[in-house]
Each structure stands twice: as C-alpha cells, then as structure tokens.
Design an enzyme around this catalytic site. Structure first.
Site, PDB file in Angstrom:
ATOM      1  N   GLY A 269      -0.717 -22.207  29.688  1.00 36.19           N
ATOM      2  CA  GLY A 269      -0.116 -21.015  30.232  1.00 36.19           C
ATOM      3  C   GLY A 269      -0.062 -19.870  29.256  1.00 36.19           C
ATOM      4  CG  MET A 270       1.641 -18.442  24.977  1.00 39.34           C
ATOM      5  SD  MET A 270       2.870 -19.023  23.789  1.00 39.34           S
ATOM      6  CE  MET A 270       1.846 -20.045  22.702  1.00 39.34           C
TER       7      MET A 270
ATOM      8  CB  VAL B 253      -7.556 -24.939  22.198  1.00 43.07           C
ATOM      9  CG1 VAL B 253      -8.039 -25.679  20.951  1.00 43.07           C
ATOM     10  CG2 VAL B 253      -6.031 -24.868  22.221  1.00 43.07           C
TER      11      VAL B 253
ATOM     12  CE  LYS C 296      -1.669 -23.396  21.364  1.00 47.86           C
ATOM     13  NZ  LYS C 296      -0.636 -24.476  21.387  1.00 47.86           N
TER      14      LYS C 296
ATOM     15  CG  ASP D   4       6.095 -29.405  26.708  1.00 48.71           C
ATOM     16  OD1 ASP D   4       6.459 -30.094  27.684  1.00 48.71           O
ATOM     17  OD2 ASP D   4       5.122 -28.633  26.755  1.00 48.71           O
TER      18      ASP D   4
END
Length: 364
Positions: free
Chosen positions: A18-19, A22, A44, A150
């Site tokens: 979502g952000m 890579v 990334k 997470d």
C-alpha cells in the site's frame, strides 16, 4: 548509510504494497564497471504517487534505521539509504524464498497441509527474530521497546536454506523517550524515531492483538498475540479470525476468546493447545510475556513429541514445494543499455547518463 544510486542497477520489480514498492537490484563491483549478479539486493522506495507524503517518507527512514540496527539470522538487515530526485530508498538483504502465505497455499495443493514440525519450526524462527528486536537497546542500555505491529503471513519469509525471516518494520513502534533523553544529554546525535499513536490502528486486522485494535498501550506482548494467531492457523489449518467484514473481525478479536483448537481438531495435542491459548489470551498479563517464553514452550513441546522442527527440514520442504528452475543461460556480459526484465518504473533508478533502449534497438 548514504548510497549513490549509480551503485545499483534495477533488474526487475518484485512487488508492492500500500505504501512502498520493492525492486531486485544488482550492486556494482567496487573499482569496476561490472554488475555482479552475486551481489543482488532488494531496493525499497515509496510509491511515486505517495512520494510527497512526509509521513510515508519518515516511515521508510524509520524502517531503514531499524533494519540497519537489527542483526539477527531471522531478521532482514538494511544496508544503504539514498535519495534520488527527491525519492527516498534503501537497500536490504534479498531473501530468496516465498512468503508464508504462499507456502501455505502450495502446501495445501501438494501436501494437504503443513506438518506440525514444519509449522512449529516457522513460528520458532519468527519468535527468535521478534525477541531480538524486542530486546534492542541503546549503547547506554536504554530499551528501545520496539513493537513490530504487523506480524502476519505476508511478512514472514522462508529462504531456500530453511531459515525463517521476519520482514517489514515499516509501521513498527519504538520508544521516542529513550532517544529524546539521549539527545538532551548530548549522547545521541542521530535521527529521532517517528511518534506512533497507539490509537491509530495500523497493520493487518486479522492478526492484530485486542489492545492494538482498540488503541490501548502497546508493548511486545501485542506481537506475541499476533504470532499466536499464526501458530493457531498453521496447526489447526484454518483461519482464526475470519468474518464477512472488518467490523466483525474486530468484534471477534476484542470481545471473544479464541476458539480452542481441540474443538475443531479433536486429536490436537493438549500440550500444544495450552501454548496456543496462552499466546492468544486477550489480557496481555495472561499471555507469554516475551517471544522468548513462547519459543521455549514450543521447543519443549517439540522435544517431548520427538518433532524435528529445524531449518534443515524446512529447506527440504521448500525444495519440494518450490523446485528450482533450470538456470537461464547467462549472457557474456550483463546488458549495459537494455534489460527485458526491467519494469518501466525502474528507469528512474538507473545511473545518471544510462540510456535505455526498446527491444527493437531504437533509442528512447
């Protein structure tokens, strides 16, 4: 940790969330113009459409800072940080292996399910990495109180040697107080971690702890709960908090105790059930207080049952589920101006002056 983008060459895009996204990159051999295939890393960066968001940039930097400080076989280490045309990026260890969710899918198709030994081996690896992160402290001995936030199947990888890797500390929480006190007395001159609001829910809902869902004070025990969810699912071979909507998932996590494994699998080992249910206690005080305690309990159980929960056995499983493809014939020299595998987005990450050409050889 500054890195010149000219030191890296993008091979292809590996994926995105979502952000961030890579890429697989190759590092230039020092002192030469050669690109070493053996020196492949992951790069990334923030997705281009989000690059102007300062919050995302700070999250990326925080992940890079933590990754550079975390040195453990079950964690992914970060190497370099750079800025190219206003876009931040960092490079990190490239893990050659699938995500846990993909392992589960392949095992369901070919094996029916993961064996108990394999499931425990995976959780043991994650627990070891988590405990190392949770125990991190400054050089003066002040705890950083890192919480991953997470721990879920998409952030657990198993490489081809059977080693489990926990990735993505992008939303991790750390104790700013430790850094601020060090800054005040002059013993810390580095960047200060971002402030994480406990009331702001981030992560994967189905693997959140009750306190993470409601925004109460978070500590390492929240990650223990998340790992308990993974342990439950790998050993029961079902989803624990599955519901038609996020609100219903929230309700089950916060207001209801986890389903006892033996109510679904009658021959589920009682000793393992006790471990799972303790990890999933809604009250943090009743859980394992550290990931190390969970790891010790699992190791004792595996030993008592004669289970071989080891990287060697996991590597055998990886080779069976994901057989190696025949290596492609390598070119005489790495292509200097064309790479059919490179994503169009990768052009932003080439050395200044590098010219890309289309497949028919015309200049762009």
């Amino acid at each position: 940790m500054e890195a010149s983008l000219g030191s890296y060459r993008v091979v292809r895009k590996l994926g995105q969330g979502g952000m961030a996204e890579v890429f697989l990159v190759r590092r230039k051999v020092p002192g030469t113009e050669q690109w070493a295939q053996a020196q492949e890393l992951a790069l990334k960066r923030i997705r281009p459409e989000l690059a102007d968001n300062p919050e995302y940039s700070e999250m990326l930097l925080e992940e890079a800072r933590l990754g550079a400080a975390l040195h453990h076989p079950n964690l992914v280490e970060a190497y370099d940080v750079g800025n190219h045309e206003g876009q931040l990026f960092f490079t990190m260890e490239l893990v050659r292996g699938p995500e846990l969710r993909h392992i589960v899918r392949e095992a369901a198709q070919s094996e029916g399910r993961l064996s108990l030994a394999h499931a425990i081996a995976i959780v043991l690896g994650v627990a070891a990495g988590l405990h190392h992160a949770h125990e991190m402290h400054t050089m003066d001995g002040m705890p950083l109180r890192i919480v991953h936030l997470d721990v879920c199947p998409s952030n657990v990888l198993v490489n081809d040697e059977g080693y489990v890797k926990l990735i993505d500390f992008g939303i991790a929480k750390t104790d700013r107080t430790a850094f601020l006190r060090l800054l005040a007395d002059g013993s810390w001159a580095g960047p200060i971690p971002q402030q994480v609001d406990d009331a702001l829910r981030r992560g994967t809902m189905a693997y959140m702890s009750p306190e993470q869902c409601v925004g109460n004070g978070l500590d390492r025990r929240s990650d223990v709960f998340s790992l308990g969810v993974i342990l439950w699912e790998l050993t029961v071979w079902a989803r624990l908090f599955r519901a038609p909507s996020q609100s219903e998932v929230f309700d089950r996590i916060v207001y209801h105790d986890a389903t006892a494994p033996r109510s679904i699998v009658p021959d589920y080992p009682p000793g393992l059930e006790a471990i799972v249910m303790k990890a999933l206690a809604r009250d943090p005080a009743k859980r394992f207080q550290t990931a190390l305690q969970l790891r010790e309990a699992l190791e004792d159980f595996a030993f008592s049952q004669g289970l071989h929960a080891s990287p060697v056995r996991l590597s055998q499983l990886m080779r069976k589920l994901f057989p190696a493809k025949p290596p492609a014939e390598p070119p005489a020299e790495p292509p200097a101006e064309s790479d059919d595998n490179a994503d169009a987005l990768a052009r932003r990450y080439q050395s200044i002056g590098t010219r890309w050409r289309s497949r028919n050889g015309s200049a762009e």
